[in-house]
Design an enzyme around this catalytic site. Structure first.
Site, PDB file in Angstrom:
ATOM      1  CB  CYS A  50      24.984  35.686  41.278  1.00 46.32           C
ATOM      2  SG  CYS A  50      25.609  35.285  39.703  1.00 46.32           S
ATOM      3  CG  HIS A  99      39.879  43.350  41.213  1.00 44.77           C
ATOM      4  ND1 HIS A  99      39.663  41.736  41.129  1.00 44.77           N
ATOM      5  CD2 HIS A  99      38.531  43.668  41.321  1.00 44.77           C
ATOM      6  CE1 HIS A  99      38.689  41.441  41.474  1.00 44.77           C
ATOM      7  NE2 HIS A  99      37.905  42.399  41.872  1.00 44.77           N
ATOM      8  CB  SER A 197      14.730  35.271  34.827  1.00 42.75           C
ATOM      9  OG  SER A 197      14.892  34.815  36.227  1.00 42.75           O
TER      10      SER A 197
END
Length: 584
Positions: A50, A99, A197
């Protein structure tokens, strides 16, 4: 071949761009396939969460690789390349390794130290392995990134530097109050039954909510999550599943709702939230006063102040009171409501001649006849006009501004009756909900703002040192592995030479018995091994150091090794690695 990563994240791009550039599962698979089909890349992996979208690849050309990977990201995200490019970052070789290791440790996360990224890296590797787009380099890289992330969490207190996105979001919803006290007894609605969720539901259950309702498009998944919550040993929460079309009704009953779905559109519109609050309280969820038209509120405050002071409001631009003003009032479009056109806001940016006339007029004098000055221009005229303006200012003080607007009275925001946590990307909840009274919405964008200035703990510095050490070790291992096929090819060539010489000896000494033949063969092999041992060990050590890649070329040149032989050894090793690949 060299490691290259091109991507964007919450650190480089606004949430609106991340939302539009998000990749669903099908788009990720197609992106991987198209990347390895492109000329510069032989391996590829996508890390899409996200908060970030990153494309890793093993490329043979840097500039061509950057161009190709950027173009592919734009094509599959649906965001134009010109629009996407300003938000893209590029890491190459050791910087790319650094990274990914930093990402795996949670150093690059929106909430520092969160551990959910490890599962996402694992899924990314598994996806690339299933599609056979991950070769030796990316397998080694992602496997090592998982180990580095686990080491950081086990050897340091990085978990204390930040919380998971769910926990941090709940802390923002509670406005700094203790989450368990805030959540105790509340009714929760969880929309979605995926990993995020599920984590949110489990966190709410441990926090002490009284009831959790799970809604999902696939009802069976909602039922499974509700059953897991109900049967958990560490909570006594009541949990039940409902279909997605029951969300509006359940939202009316809920105190807090968490949404994290893979939907491409809004799950909760502003109208739906307004209806749910109205159904809960009996009163409409009006737009919050803080989001109302500021100009209207300021005008009301000003009119009240004028009435109380017994003053007459100042005329606006173009009124009869200002008819003798030398300014062209119709062109002064930037004057805020409530300011006199005699005020300094009206004359900002005017040239010296106009300022001089305005100064004289504001002081009660007579405006200069501009027709007489029409033939004059240049520095001398400007100097005279500026001097005249200075004299006027000395006599009457600064150009008067009759009255400033009164400070805007802040209207207190009512206590929320509904708390919404949107962890989806793209967003599930309409951003317009932020302006509704009686509702508190925390989404990815507000979480980014809240965590931007989070303090760095000493544990973060420890993790940074771990990452630096692991990057060095990984680079050394990769450089050493790069020369291994050349060393194997050299030893293979030496073995062929030994076999050829033994065969020639048997032709010259046909009566040689097996015992002596074996002894001679073993002796020759020992001589070759001893001659090659020190150089091959030393060349591996040298190759592991920065800049050691040239030693493989030197070996091939010195011993006239066939490039195809070396390449075949590399292919054989990669094939073995693929077969023996362990779980991520």
């Amino acid at each position: 071949m060299s490691l290259l990563v091109v991507g964007l994240s919450h650190r480089s791009a606004p949430v609106s761009v991340l939302e539009r550039a998000s990749l669903n599962a099908g788009a990720q698979l197609k992106l991987l396939q198209d990347t390895v089909a492109a000329e510069p890349a032989t391996e590829a992996a996508v890390l899409a969460t996200c908060n970030r979208i990153e494309l890793y690849a093993d490329v043979d050309k840097f500039h061509a690789g950057v161009a190709e990977l950027s173009t592919l990201l734009a094509q599959h995200s649906g965001v134009g390349l010109e629009e996407l490019t300003p938000y893209l970052y590029v890491h190459y070789e050791d910087r790319a390794v650094h990274h990914l290791f930093s990402v795996a440790c949670g150093l690059d996360s929106m909430v520092v130290g969160e551990g959910q990224i490890l599962g996402q890296i694992k899924d990314s590797l598994a996806r690339a392995q299933d599609l056979h787009t991950a070769g030796r380099l990316l397998n080694d890289l992602f496997q090592q990134a998982l180990r580095v992330g686990k080491r950081a969490h086990s050897e340091t207190g990085i978990d204390r530097a930040g919380q998971s996105l769910v926990t941090f979001g709940l802390e923002q919803l509670s406005a700094g109050a203790d989450v368990q006290q805030w959540a105790r007894g509340k009714r929760a609605l969880v929309i979605g039954a995926g990993s995020m969720s599920s984590l949110a539901a489990a966190t709410l259950a441990r926090a002490g909510v009284a009831e959790i309702v799970v809604a999902n498009r696939t009802f069976e998944r909602a039922e499974r999550l509700a059953r897991i919550l109900s049967e958990g040993d560490d909570t006594d929460v009541l949990a039940r599943a409902v279909p997605m079309d029951s969300v509006p009704g359940e939202l009316t009953r809920a105190d807090v709702a968490v949404s994290c779905t893979g939907a491409t559109g809004l799950v909760l519109t502003a109208d739906a939230v307004v209806a749910s609050v109205q159904g809960r309280t009996g009163a409409p969820a009006l737009e919050d006063a803080a989001g109302a038209d500021t100009a209207v509120r300021e005008a009301a405050v000003r009119e009240t102040a004028v009435r109380e002071a017994g003053e007459t409001p100042l005329p606006g631009a173009g009124s009869a009171a200002d008819e003798n003003c030398p300014l062209d009032l119709s062109s002064v479009s930037s004057v805020p409501s409530g300011f006199s056109v005699m005020g300094e806001a009206a004359v900002a940016g005017m040239d010296a001649a106009t300022l001089e006339q305005h100064g004289a007029w504001a002081a009660g004098g007579t405006a200069v006849d501009r027709t007489r000055e029409a033939g004059r221009s240049g520095p001398e005229a400007d100097t005279e006009l500026i001097g005249a303006l200075a004299a006027t200012a000395t006599r009457v003080g600064r150009i008067p501004e009759r009255r400033r607007p009164e400070p805007v009275v802040e209207v207190p925001r009512p206590e929320p009756v509904l708390f919404l946590l949107d962890l989806a990307m793209p967003r599930d909840v309409d951003a317009a909900v932020h302006r509704l009274a009686g509702v508190r919405l925390v989404d990815i964008e507000s979480l980014a703002d809240a965590s931007a200035d989070a303090p760095m703990a000493a544990d973060v510095d420890m993790v940074r040192r771990i990452v630096a050490d692991e990057v060095t070790a990984f680079g050394a291992a990769q450089r050493a592995a790069h020369i291994t096929p050349t060393v194997v090819a050299l030893r293979s060539m030496a073995a062929d030479v030994v076999a050829g010489e033994i065969a020639r000896l048997e032709g010259r000494l046909p009566g040689l018995d097996d015992k002596h033949r074996a002894e001679i063969t073993q002796t020759v092999k020992r001589v070759v091994d001893k001659l090659l041992h020190a150089p091959t060990v030393r060349v591996k050590q040298l190759a592991a150091e920065p800049g050691g890649a040239g030693y493989a070329d030197a070996l091939r040149t010195l011993f006239d090794l066939d490039q195809e032989t070396v390449a075949s050894v590399s292919r054989a090793e990669n094939s073995t690695t693929e077969k023996n690949r362990g779980p991520a």
